[in-house]
Design an enzyme around this catalytic site. Structure first.
Site, PDB file in Angstrom:
ATOM      1  N   GLU A   1       1.122  -0.260  10.573  1.00 13.70           N
ATOM      2  CA  GLU A   1      -0.346  -0.451  10.529  1.00 13.70           C
ATOM      3  C   GLU A   1      -1.058   0.817  10.992  1.00 13.70           C
ATOM      4  O   GLU A   1      -2.107   0.762  11.636  1.00 13.70           O
ATOM      5  CB  GLU A   1      -0.774  -1.661  11.374  1.00 13.70           C
ATOM      6  CG  GLU A   1      -0.105  -2.969  11.010  1.00 13.70           C
ATOM      7  CD  GLU A   1      -0.463  -3.494   9.632  1.00 13.70           C
ATOM      8  OE1 GLU A   1      -1.427  -2.985   9.031  1.00 13.70           O
ATOM      9  OE2 GLU A   1       0.226  -4.400   9.150  1.00 13.70           O
TER      10      GLU A   1
ATOM     11  N   GLY B   1      -4.212  -6.143  10.649  1.00 10.46           N
ATOM     12  CA  GLY B   1      -2.826  -5.796  10.997  1.00 10.46           C
ATOM     13  C   GLY B   1      -2.752  -5.109  12.348  1.00 10.46           C
ATOM     14  O   GLY B   1      -1.880  -5.421  13.168  1.00 10.46           O
TER      15      GLY B   1
ATOM     16  N   GLY C   1      20.681  -0.339  33.349  1.00 10.02           N
ATOM     17  CA  GLY C   1      21.825   0.574  33.293  1.00 10.02           C
ATOM     18  C   GLY C   1      22.566   0.425  31.970  1.00 10.02           C
ATOM     19  O   GLY C   1      21.936   0.231  30.916  1.00 10.02           O
TER      20      GLY C   1
ATOM     21  N   LEU D   1       0.836  -1.206   0.000  1.00 10.75           N
ATOM     22  CA  LEU D   1       0.000   0.000   0.000  1.00 10.75           C
ATOM     23  C   LEU D   1       0.876   1.265   0.000  1.00 10.75           C
ATOM     24  O   LEU D   1       0.726   2.143  -0.851  1.00 10.75           O
ATOM     25  CB  LEU D   1      -0.904  -0.018   1.252  1.00 10.75           C
ATOM     26  CG  LEU D   1      -1.719   1.233   1.548  1.00 10.75           C
ATOM     27  CD1 LEU D   1      -2.781   1.471   0.480  1.00 10.75           C
ATOM     28  CD2 LEU D   1      -2.413   1.110   2.920  1.00 10.75           C
TER      29      LEU D   1
ATOM     30  N   PRO E   1       6.635   5.964  -1.607  1.00 11.52           N
ATOM     31  CA  PRO E   1       7.614   6.934  -1.116  1.00 11.52           C
ATOM     32  C   PRO E   1       6.958   8.249  -0.672  1.00 11.52           C
ATOM     33  O   PRO E   1       7.349   8.826   0.334  1.00 11.52           O
ATOM     34  CB  PRO E   1       8.527   7.164  -2.318  1.00 11.52           C
ATOM     35  CG  PRO E   1       8.398   5.920  -3.130  1.00 11.52           C
ATOM     36  CD  PRO E   1       7.012   5.411  -2.916  1.00 11.52           C
TER      37      PRO E   1
ATOM     38  N   GLN F   1      12.994   1.426  46.309  1.00 13.44           N
ATOM     39  CA  GLN F   1      11.596   1.802  46.072  1.00 13.44           C
ATOM     40  C   GLN F   1      11.378   2.343  44.645  1.00 13.44           C
ATOM     41  O   GLN F   1      10.343   2.077  44.021  1.00 13.44           O
ATOM     42  CB  GLN F   1      11.190   2.858  47.098  1.00 13.44           C
ATOM     43  CG  GLN F   1       9.704   2.991  47.243  1.00 13.44           C
ATOM     44  CD  GLN F   1       9.325   3.913  48.389  1.00 13.44           C
ATOM     45  OE1 GLN F   1      10.174   4.579  48.969  1.00 13.44           O
ATOM     46  NE2 GLN F   1       8.070   3.953  48.712  1.00 13.44           N
TER      47      GLN F   1
HETATM   48  C1  LIG Z   1       8.766  -1.896   9.747  1.00 13.06           C
HETATM   49  C2  LIG Z   1       7.737  -1.384   8.827  1.00 13.06           C
HETATM   50  C3  LIG Z   1       6.992  -2.265   8.068  1.00 13.06           C
HETATM   51  C4  LIG Z   1       6.040  -1.788   7.159  1.00 13.06           C
HETATM   52  N1  LIG Z   1       5.347  -2.670   6.377  1.00 13.06           N
HETATM   53  C5  LIG Z   1       4.481  -2.208   5.440  1.00 13.06           C
HETATM   54  C6  LIG Z   1       3.821  -3.112   4.548  1.00 13.06           C
HETATM   55  O1  LIG Z   1       3.986  -4.322   4.624  1.00 13.06           O
HETATM   56  N2  LIG Z   1       2.997  -2.592   3.597  1.00 13.06           N
HETATM   57  C7  LIG Z   1       2.770  -1.263   3.474  1.00 13.06           C
HETATM   58  O2  LIG Z   1       2.005  -0.872   2.599  1.00 13.06           O
HETATM   59  N3  LIG Z   1       3.376  -0.367   4.324  1.00 13.06           N
HETATM   60  C8  LIG Z   1       4.234  -0.817   5.281  1.00 13.06           C
HETATM   61  N4  LIG Z   1       4.864   0.064   6.126  1.00 13.06           N
HETATM   62  C9  LIG Z   1       4.595   1.492   6.013  1.00 13.06           C
HETATM   63  C10 LIG Z   1       3.691   2.032   7.123  1.00 13.06           C
HETATM   64  O3  LIG Z   1       2.389   1.586   6.942  1.00 13.06           O
HETATM   65  C11 LIG Z   1       3.805   3.566   7.096  1.00 13.06           C
HETATM   66  O4  LIG Z   1       5.120   3.865   7.552  1.00 13.06           O
HETATM   67  C12 LIG Z   1       2.795   4.265   7.969  1.00 13.06           C
HETATM   68  O5  LIG Z   1       1.500   4.117   7.443  1.00 13.06           O
HETATM   69  C13 LIG Z   1       3.091   5.759   8.111  1.00 13.06           C
HETATM   70  O6  LIG Z   1       3.354   6.356   6.877  1.00 13.06           O
HETATM   71  P1  LIG Z   1       4.693   7.212   6.667  1.00 13.06           P
HETATM   72  O7  LIG Z   1       5.835   6.437   7.231  1.00 13.06           O
HETATM   73  O8  LIG Z   1       4.769   7.574   5.243  1.00 13.06           O
HETATM   74  O9  LIG Z   1       4.513   8.485   7.557  1.00 13.06           O
HETATM   75  P2  LIG Z   1       3.691   9.855   7.191  1.00 13.06           P
HETATM   76  O10 LIG Z   1       2.314   9.521   6.757  1.00 13.06           O
HETATM   77  O11 LIG Z   1       4.560  10.651   6.282  1.00 13.06           O
HETATM   78  O12 LIG Z   1       3.649  10.511   8.608  1.00 13.06           O
HETATM   79  C14 LIG Z   1       4.764  11.172   9.212  1.00 13.06           C
HETATM   80  C15 LIG Z   1       4.320  11.713  10.571  1.00 13.06           C
HETATM   81  O13 LIG Z   1       3.224  12.610  10.392  1.00 13.06           O
HETATM   82  C16 LIG Z   1       2.121  12.190  11.167  1.00 13.06           C
HETATM   83  N5  LIG Z   1       0.865  12.464  10.462  1.00 13.06           N
HETATM   84  C17 LIG Z   1       0.529  12.166   9.189  1.00 13.06           C
HETATM   85  N6  LIG Z   1      -0.726  12.525   8.922  1.00 13.06           N
HETATM   86  C18 LIG Z   1      -1.212  13.058  10.068  1.00 13.06           C
HETATM   87  C19 LIG Z   1      -2.466  13.607  10.461  1.00 13.06           C
HETATM   88  N7  LIG Z   1      -3.520  13.654   9.625  1.00 13.06           N
HETATM   89  N8  LIG Z   1      -2.610  14.065  11.728  1.00 13.06           N
HETATM   90  C20 LIG Z   1      -1.580  13.999  12.607  1.00 13.06           C
HETATM   91  N9  LIG Z   1      -0.373  13.504  12.298  1.00 13.06           N
HETATM   92  C21 LIG Z   1      -0.190  13.024  11.051  1.00 13.06           C
HETATM   93  C22 LIG Z   1       2.308  10.693  11.372  1.00 13.06           C
HETATM   94  O14 LIG Z   1       1.623  10.223  12.524  1.00 13.06           O
HETATM   95  C23 LIG Z   1       3.828  10.619  11.510  1.00 13.06           C
HETATM   96  O15 LIG Z   1       4.180  10.924  12.839  1.00 13.06           O
HETATM   97  C24 LIG Z   1       5.809  -0.389   7.059  1.00 13.06           C
HETATM   98  C25 LIG Z   1       6.554   0.505   7.841  1.00 13.06           C
HETATM   99  C26 LIG Z   1       7.505   0.019   8.717  1.00 13.06           C
HETATM  100  C27 LIG Z   1       8.289   1.000   9.548  1.00 13.06           C
END
Ligand SMILES: Cc1cc2nc3c(=O)[nH]c(=O)nc-3n(C[C@H](O)[C@H](O)[C@H](O)COP(=O)(O)OP(=O)(O)OC[C@H]3O[C@@H](n4cnc5c(N)ncnc54)[C@H](O)[C@@H]3O)c2cc1C
Length: 292
Positions: free
Chosen positions: A263, A141, A239, A28, A31, A178
């Site tokens: 997810e 997921g 530590g 899904l 970049p 504690q």
């Molecule tokens: C280990 C790993 C495995 C993965 N596996 C898959 C996979 O199998 N298939 C797949 O399709 N994807 C996969 N992904 C991608 C994952 O689904 C995305 O990284 C995730 O959905 C977030 O998208 P982004 O990284 O582009 O962050 P962005 O969408 O660019 O977000 C960047 C920051 O902005 C914040 N943000 C964005 N929009 C908003 C909003 N409306 N309000 C507030 N904050 C917001 C986000 O919370 C985040 O903190 C994987 C990612 C990782 C790290």
């Protein structure tokens, strides 16, 4: 696929997947498209034989070794899901190195250039994949990541307790202090609460309860936060040793962070929970004006 596939698709793909002979990956994210997943730029167009796909996917778990991908693509924001074999002409798979964690997930970037996909490889109805297939996949997921949060927290708690009972400072075991006991108490409480939320979500999913989806989001949001907080304290109790990869907490610390991103991120889950809460807990549904 189990839920939305045709009989032919199920017969072809599900038995080998269940046997571990074939691996499928969910493609899904792109970049330039993450949280705003409806805006995927990977596109498809109809041909006489089927569909032609062009685009780019990133961060795909098991992408390096998957036999096929469920590629989510758009045509004028009509989202469809296509089963794309790794050997289809025009599919290029590039491993992503240097991950903080999830290093066993064989994460990859996938380029699709004029990939021809037969019409039998469309999963579900053309144009309606987002509301059915994507949301179902993300819901499943999220449920599994919620439990991963509990697992990471539980392991960190056990590491914390075990180490605190073995390590001596000031002629006392760490667990006698504690402040250390406070961290253990918080960790045990939070882990137990996260597990309870997962069990509740699980029960509601089993019953097809209308609130099962939001309860799953709540469980994932909370359990991933708990994992991070418990692991942070477990590392503190260790530590300097906690900073070294000879001790399990170092890895748990890295793995926990990803749970707040994959997810769906914690921020988007807060948004979903708030949306549901604003509807569900509004006491004055019929009263338009309230003077606060
Ligand atoms: C280990 C790993 C495995 C993965 N596996 C898959 C996979 O199998 N298939 C797949 O399709 N994807 C996969 N992904 C991608 C994952 O689904 C995305 O990284 C995730 O959905 C977030 O998208 P982004 O990284 O582009 O962050 P962005 O969408 O660019 O977000 C960047 C920051 O902005 C914040 N943000 C964005 N929009 C908003 C909003 N409306 N309000 C507030 N904050 C917001 C986000 O919370 C985040 O903190 C994987 C990612 C990782 C790290």
């Amino acid at each position: 696929m189990l839920r939305w596939g045709t009989k032919k698709q199920k017969d072809r793909w599900l038995p080998p997947m269940a046997l571990g002979e074939k691996i499928g990956a969910f493609a899904l994210t792109e970049p330039d498209v993450g949280t705003d997943a409806r805006s995927v730029r990977t596109n498809y167009k109809k041909t006489t034989e089927g569909y032609l796909i062009n685009g780019h996917k990133k961060w795909i778990s098991f992408g390096q070794i998957a036999d096929f991908f469920l590629v989510i693509a758009s045509r004028d924001r009509e989202i469809s899901a296509f089963i794309v074999g790794r050997h289809f002409k025009g599919v290029k798979i590039m491993p992503i190195k240097g991950m903080l964690a999830s290093r066993a997930s064989h994460i990859a970037e996938i380029e699709l250039e004029n990939v021809e996909v037969p019409k039998d490889n469309v999963l579900g109805r053309v144009g309606s994949a987002f509301d059915y297939i994507v949301t179902t996949a993300l819901d499943n997921g999220r449920y599994s990541i919620a439990w991963a949060g509990v697992a990471v927290a539980q392991e960190a708690l056990e590491q914390m307790v075990t180490y605190s009972r073995k390590r001596t400072q000031f002629n006392k075991k760490l667990h006698e202090f504690q402040l250390i006991r406070g961290m253990i108490a918080d960790a045990a409480t939070k882990t137990s609460a996260a597990r309870a939320l997962c069990l509740k979500a699980g029960q509601m999913r089993k019953e097809d309860h209308p609130d099962a989806i939001v309860e799953t989001v709540i469980a994932k949001y909370f359990a991933s936060q708990v994992a991070n907080s418990v692991v942070r304290d477990a590392l503190q109790v260790h530590g300097a040793k906690g900073c070294c990869n000879s001790y399990p907490v170092e890895r748990l610390f890295r793995e926990a962070k990803l749970l707040e991103i994959i997810e769906g991120t914690s921020q988007i889950h807060q948004e979903m929970i708030a949306k549901s809460a604003l509807r569900k807990y509004f006491k004055n549904r019929t009263q338009d004006a309230i003077s606060y």
